[in-house]
Design an enzyme around this catalytic site. Structure first.
Site, PDB file in Angstrom:
ATOM      1  N   TYR A 149     -21.949   1.152  -3.605  1.00 22.38           N
ATOM      2  CA  TYR A 149     -21.289   0.543  -2.431  1.00 22.38           C
ATOM      3  C   TYR A 149     -22.754   0.605  -1.347  1.00 22.38           C
ATOM      4  O   TYR A 149     -22.757   1.364  -0.589  1.00 22.38           O
ATOM      5  CB  TYR A 149     -20.386   1.272  -1.591  1.00 22.38           C
ATOM      6  CG  TYR A 149     -18.901   1.304  -2.321  1.00 22.38           C
ATOM      7  CD1 TYR A 149     -18.735   0.468  -3.522  1.00 22.38           C
ATOM      8  CD2 TYR A 149     -17.994   2.196  -1.960  1.00 22.38           C
ATOM      9  CE1 TYR A 149     -17.689   0.664  -4.312  1.00 22.38           C
ATOM     10  CE2 TYR A 149     -16.695   2.157  -2.559  1.00 22.38           C
ATOM     11  CZ  TYR A 149     -16.444   1.376  -3.928  1.00 22.38           C
ATOM     12  OH  TYR A 149     -15.260   1.368  -4.568  1.00 22.38           O
TER      13      TYR A 149
ATOM     14  N   PHE B 280      -7.604  -1.968  -4.897  1.00 25.82           N
ATOM     15  CA  PHE B 280      -7.191  -3.381  -4.299  1.00 25.82           C
ATOM     16  C   PHE B 280      -5.595  -2.941  -3.969  1.00 25.82           C
ATOM     17  O   PHE B 280      -4.989  -3.709  -4.619  1.00 25.82           O
ATOM     18  CB  PHE B 280      -7.311  -4.676  -5.178  1.00 25.82           C
ATOM     19  CG  PHE B 280      -8.613  -5.231  -5.025  1.00 25.82           C
ATOM     20  CD1 PHE B 280      -9.493  -4.781  -4.237  1.00 25.82           C
ATOM     21  CD2 PHE B 280      -9.048  -6.001  -6.029  1.00 25.82           C
ATOM     22  CE1 PHE B 280     -11.008  -5.366  -4.149  1.00 25.82           C
ATOM     23  CE2 PHE B 280     -10.128  -6.793  -5.940  1.00 25.82           C
ATOM     24  CZ  PHE B 280     -10.983  -6.376  -5.042  1.00 25.82           C
ATOM     25  N   PRO B 281      -5.477  -1.981  -3.328  1.00 23.87           N
ATOM     26  CA  PRO B 281      -3.740  -1.633  -3.040  1.00 23.87           C
ATOM     27  C   PRO B 281      -3.055  -2.803  -2.218  1.00 23.87           C
ATOM     28  O   PRO B 281      -2.065  -2.778  -2.458  1.00 23.87           O
ATOM     29  CB  PRO B 281      -4.000  -0.239  -2.294  1.00 23.87           C
ATOM     30  CG  PRO B 281      -5.174  -0.415  -1.776  1.00 23.87           C
ATOM     31  CD  PRO B 281      -6.112  -1.059  -2.712  1.00 23.87           C
ATOM     32  N   LEU B 282      -3.862  -3.542  -1.565  1.00 21.61           N
ATOM     33  CA  LEU B 282      -3.555  -4.509  -0.769  1.00 21.61           C
ATOM     34  C   LEU B 282      -3.785  -6.027  -1.328  1.00 21.61           C
ATOM     35  O   LEU B 282      -3.758  -6.821  -0.570  1.00 21.61           O
ATOM     36  CB  LEU B 282      -3.956  -4.650   0.701  1.00 21.61           C
ATOM     37  CG  LEU B 282      -3.449  -3.143   1.599  1.00 21.61           C
ATOM     38  CD1 LEU B 282      -4.144  -3.225   2.876  1.00 21.61           C
ATOM     39  CD2 LEU B 282      -1.901  -3.615   1.787  1.00 21.61           C
ATOM     40  N   GLY B 283      -4.096  -5.901  -2.562  1.00 17.50           N
ATOM     41  CA  GLY B 283      -4.430  -7.238  -3.313  1.00 17.50           C
ATOM     42  C   GLY B 283      -5.461  -7.868  -2.460  1.00 17.50           C
ATOM     43  O   GLY B 283      -5.603  -9.006  -2.628  1.00 17.50           O
TER      44      GLY B 283
ATOM     45  N   THR C  28      -1.536  -8.570   3.083  1.00 17.78           N
ATOM     46  CA  THR C  28      -1.462  -8.321   4.487  1.00 17.78           C
ATOM     47  C   THR C  28      -0.719  -9.244   5.477  1.00 17.78           C
ATOM     48  O   THR C  28      -0.682  -9.123   6.709  1.00 17.78           O
ATOM     49  CB  THR C  28      -2.898  -7.917   5.035  1.00 17.78           C
ATOM     50  OG1 THR C  28      -3.942  -9.279   4.744  1.00 17.78           O
ATOM     51  CG2 THR C  28      -3.352  -6.960   4.311  1.00 17.78           C
TER      52      THR C  28
END
Length: 294
Positions: free
Chosen positions: A70, A215-218, A223
């Site tokens: 990262y 990617f828990p929120l895609g 959102t």
């Protein structure tokens, strides 16, 4: 009592990674602290990211998820700058096995000598003698799995890694990996709309293996107001769709440990508030219809 509030589901708020590292199930991912394509820093002033990491811990986060590529290096260095010396109970999870050469450009490097060098570099950047959780970012198809996991096991035996995890694996790969060494965590893509890793999740539930969904929120898709059942459930709870999407993960399985990332203090607070949502049987039924395995 209104049907929308009947049968509220309580969820367990903590999970013991590897059976011993007990963390809050809502963690913080550091991917949001680096620039587009995971390249360079997100903010020109690193103090903004430092403050955000400290805010997360101040608000009860006990699991920080990062990776050597990262930035590269940027996220791990920010974690150390913000949080070292690490408070008792804080678990730092990092990853190795991938070399990033530019924005959205990377390649897998799973030879044992590469993994050993990457682990040593992460130890230096994170200013620690032992990495709580070291996850192999990708299995290298050009290197025998036994060689890759064997290198990590040697590092574990040397006291440099406490627990070993895997990222982006199939159910078959996880089964074979467990024959080589204990696996404390899996980090696969999984969210309300993307449940292709359902079979991997089932294996994790059988053994009590932590599953950190990336990617828990895609990647932002969950959102906004989607005009679906997600928006309807959010309206009933007076919450944002993203907050409901994270709450669904917490309700879906006790082994799921979402670590959403952000560069915004407001979004951090919103994400952490998902832990206070008690979804009802009606909510879970409606949300469950939004996605299916595969």
């Amino acid at each position: 009592m209104d049907a929308a509030t009947e049968g509220a589901e309580a969820v367990r708020t903590v999970f013991p990674i590897g059976g011993e590292l007990t963390v809050g199930r809502l963690g913080f991912g550091t991917g949001g602290l680096v620039g587009p394509g995971y390249w360079g820093p997100r903010h020109d002033d690193p103090q903004r990211s430092v403050a955000l990491l400290r805010r997360a811990v101040d608000r009860g986060v006990t699991l920080i998820d990062t990776a050597d590529n990262y930035g590269p290096d940027v996220a791990e260095e920010l974690v150390a700058r913000a949080l070292h010396p690490y408070p008792a109970g804080l678990v730092i999870a990092t990853k190795g096995g991938v070399v990033r050469t530019g924005p959205d450009r990377w390649h897998i490097a799973g030879r044992p000598e590469n993994l050993r060098a990457m682990c040593e570099a992460s130890l230096r950047r994170l200013r620690t003698d032992t990495l709580d959780l070291y996850q192999l970012h990708r299995l290298d198809p050009e290197v025998p799995m036994a060689d890759q996991l064997g290198a990590l096991r040697e590092l574990q035996e040397a006291g440099k890694i406490r627990h070993i995890g895997l990222d982006s694996v199939t159910a078959d790969e996880l089964t074979r990996a467990r024959e080589i060494t204990p696996i404390a965590s899996v980090q696969n893509r999984y969210n309300l709309l993307d449940r292709a890793a359902e079979d991997v999740l089932e294996l994790c539930e059988e053994r009590g293996t932590a599953f950190l969904p990336w990617f828990p929120l895609g990647n932002g898709a969950l959102t906004g107001d989607t005009g679906t059942a997600l928006a309807a459930v959010a309206a009933r709870h007076g919450a944002t769709p993203g907050r409901i999407a994270l709450a669904w993960l917490l309700h879906r399985s006790p082994v799921l440990l979402p670590t959403p990332g952000t560069g915004s203090p407001a979004h951090l607070d919103e994400n952490l508030a998902a832990g206070r949502i008690a979804l009802t049987e009606r909510d879970l039924r409606e949300l469950g219809e939004l996605g299916a395995p595969g």
